[in-house]
Write a protein that holds these residues in place. Structure first.
Motif, PDB file in Angstrom:
ATOM      1  N   ALA A 298       0.832  -1.216   0.000  1.00 15.78           N
ATOM      2  CA  ALA A 298       0.000   0.000   0.000  1.00 15.78           C
ATOM      3  C   ALA A 298       0.860   1.256   0.000  1.00 15.78           C
ATOM      4  O   ALA A 298       0.494   2.264  -0.613  1.00 15.78           O
ATOM      5  CB  ALA A 298      -0.940  -0.009   1.200  1.00 15.78           C
ATOM      6  N   SER A 299       2.012   1.194   0.668  1.00 10.25           N
ATOM      7  CA  SER A 299       2.887   2.374   0.751  1.00 10.25           C
ATOM      8  C   SER A 299       3.413   2.786  -0.617  1.00 10.25           C
ATOM      9  O   SER A 299       3.830   3.926  -0.801  1.00 10.25           O
ATOM     10  CB  SER A 299       4.052   2.109   1.704  1.00 10.25           C
ATOM     11  N   LYS A 300       3.363   1.888  -1.585  1.00  9.81           N
ATOM     12  CA  LYS A 300       3.849   2.181  -2.935  1.00  9.81           C
ATOM     13  C   LYS A 300       2.741   2.719  -3.839  1.00  9.81           C
ATOM     14  O   LYS A 300       3.005   3.122  -4.964  1.00  9.81           O
ATOM     15  CB  LYS A 300       4.453   0.923  -3.546  1.00  9.81           C
ATOM     16  N   MET A 301       1.499   2.724  -3.351  1.00  9.20           N
ATOM     17  CA  MET A 301       0.363   3.094  -4.199  1.00  9.20           C
ATOM     18  C   MET A 301      -0.087   4.541  -4.030  1.00  9.20           C
ATOM     19  O   MET A 301      -0.714   5.094  -4.921  1.00  9.20           O
ATOM     20  CB  MET A 301      -0.807   2.153  -3.938  1.00  9.20           C
ATOM     21  N   ALA A 302       0.173   5.126  -2.884  1.00  7.51           N
ATOM     22  CA  ALA A 302      -0.225   6.514  -2.634  1.00  7.51           C
ATOM     23  C   ALA A 302       0.738   7.113  -1.623  1.00  7.51           C
ATOM     24  O   ALA A 302       1.323   6.401  -0.812  1.00  7.51           O
ATOM     25  CB  ALA A 302      -1.663   6.578  -2.132  1.00  7.51           C
ATOM     26  N   ARG A 303       0.858   8.434  -1.660  1.00  5.90           N
ATOM     27  CA  ARG A 303       1.793   9.118  -0.765  1.00  5.90           C
ATOM     28  C   ARG A 303       1.108   9.520   0.538  1.00  5.90           C
ATOM     29  O   ARG A 303      -0.095   9.697   0.599  1.00  5.90           O
ATOM     30  CB  ARG A 303       2.349  10.354  -1.457  1.00  5.90           C
ATOM     31  N   ASN A 304       1.948   9.671   1.554  1.00  7.35           N
ATOM     32  CA  ASN A 304       1.514  10.205   2.853  1.00  7.35           C
ATOM     33  C   ASN A 304       0.383   9.412   3.499  1.00  7.35           C
ATOM     34  O   ASN A 304      -0.473   9.985   4.164  1.00  7.35           O
ATOM     35  CB  ASN A 304       1.109  11.677   2.712  1.00  7.35           C
ATOM     36  N   ILE A 305       0.376   8.111   3.295  1.00  7.68           N
ATOM     37  CA  ILE A 305      -0.622   7.269   3.964  1.00  7.68           C
ATOM     38  C   ILE A 305      -0.228   7.154   5.430  1.00  7.68           C
ATOM     39  O   ILE A 305       0.947   6.989   5.766  1.00  7.68           O
ATOM     40  CB  ILE A 305      -0.710   5.873   3.313  1.00  7.68           C
ATOM     41  N   LYS A 306      -1.216   7.234   6.304  1.00 12.14           N
ATOM     42  CA  LYS A 306      -0.988   7.039   7.737  1.00 12.14           C
ATOM     43  C   LYS A 306      -1.374   5.597   8.060  1.00 12.14           C
ATOM     44  O   LYS A 306      -2.545   5.228   7.965  1.00 12.14           O
ATOM     45  CB  LYS A 306      -1.833   8.019   8.539  1.00 12.14           C
ATOM     46  N   PHE A 307      -0.382   4.784   8.423  1.00  6.65           N
ATOM     47  CA  PHE A 307      -0.594   3.353   8.628  1.00  6.65           C
ATOM     48  C   PHE A 307      -0.755   2.997  10.098  1.00  6.65           C
ATOM     49  O   PHE A 307      -0.020   3.484  10.948  1.00  6.65           O
ATOM     50  CB  PHE A 307       0.610   2.555   8.108  1.00  6.65           C
ATOM     51  N   THR A 308      -1.706   2.097  10.358  1.00  9.03           N
ATOM     52  CA  THR A 308      -1.807   1.419  11.640  1.00  9.03           C
ATOM     53  C   THR A 308      -1.906  -0.065  11.328  1.00  9.03           C
ATOM     54  O   THR A 308      -2.775  -0.480  10.543  1.00  9.03           O
ATOM     55  CB  THR A 308      -3.029   1.869  12.450  1.00  9.03           C
ATOM     56  N   ALA A 309      -1.016  -0.864  11.880  1.00 10.53           N
ATOM     57  CA  ALA A 309      -0.999  -2.306  11.660  1.00 10.53           C
ATOM     58  C   ALA A 309      -1.204  -2.993  13.004  1.00 10.53           C
ATOM     59  O   ALA A 309      -0.527  -2.669  13.982  1.00 10.53           O
ATOM     60  CB  ALA A 309       0.318  -2.729  11.025  1.00 10.53           C
TER      61      ALA A 309
END
Length: 191
Positions: free
Chosen positions: A46-57
């Motif tokens: 997902a990090s390669k598909m859009a910029r500035n994503i805020k991730f919670t895993a």
């Protein structure tokens, strides 16, 4: 490129990840929850598909948290909030004002509570992958009750391998991809 570290039961196959993320419709600045993150492969893709994503895993397994943390480090994904714990409990404890734009659910334990929390936090796009038909029916019914069911697709993948100098295909387990959209409740909503 770094090699993805593995654990039992994962990671989600790259082809399944690609279709899942295309269905989530990620956009710049989204808040993305990887629920039952396992190795972290979905967040990394997902990090390669859009910029500035805020991730919670989130994952309940300590082994998964340790492997995901190493994978995030190896792939340069440093903007991930990694949480060890039961996903349904973690989501229930989120402040009501915290919005979730997109959610990938990699495990179906306590799925009813997870779905209710995702609706409460107005997750505009939800993908749940399942391999057991009973789980598929249960998730579909719960999504319909919540008014978020969008679609279901079945994905079958076969991988080629060499046999006596020629190529044969060996099938992977089929995956049922169930999509939920909060826009079914509130109309179109973007990150």
């Amino acid at each position: 490129m770094s090699e993805l570290l593995h654990i039992s039961g994962g990671p989600t196959k790259p082809e399944i990840i690609a279709v899942s993320l295309s269905k989530l419709d990620l956009s710049e600045g989204c808040t993305f929850y990887d629920i039952g993150c396992g190795t972290g492969a979905v967040s990394i893709a997902a990090s390669k598909m859009a910029r500035n994503i805020k991730f919670t895993a989130i994952d309940a397994r300590q082994e998964a948290i340790e492997v995901a943390e190493k994978n995030f480090e190896n792939f340069g994904l440093d903007n991930v909030k990694l949480i060890h714990g039961e996903s349904s409990e973690i989501l229930e404890q989120l402040p009501p004002e915290e919005k979730i734009d997109c959610a990938f659910v990699g495990g179906t334990k306590n799925i009813g509570a997870i779905l209710k929390s995702l609706v409460k936090h107005e997750a505009r796009s939800i993908i749940i992958n399942a391999v057991r038909i009973e789980t598929v029916v249960s998730v579909m019914n719960q999504m319909k009750e919540l008014g978020i069911f969008d679609t279901i697709i079945n994905i079958s993948i076969s991988r080629g391998y060499s046999i006596t100098g020629e190529t044969m295909f060996k099938p992977e387990n089929p995956v049922y991809m169930i999509s939920g959209k909060y826009s079914n409740i509130q109309g179109d909503k973007k990150c």
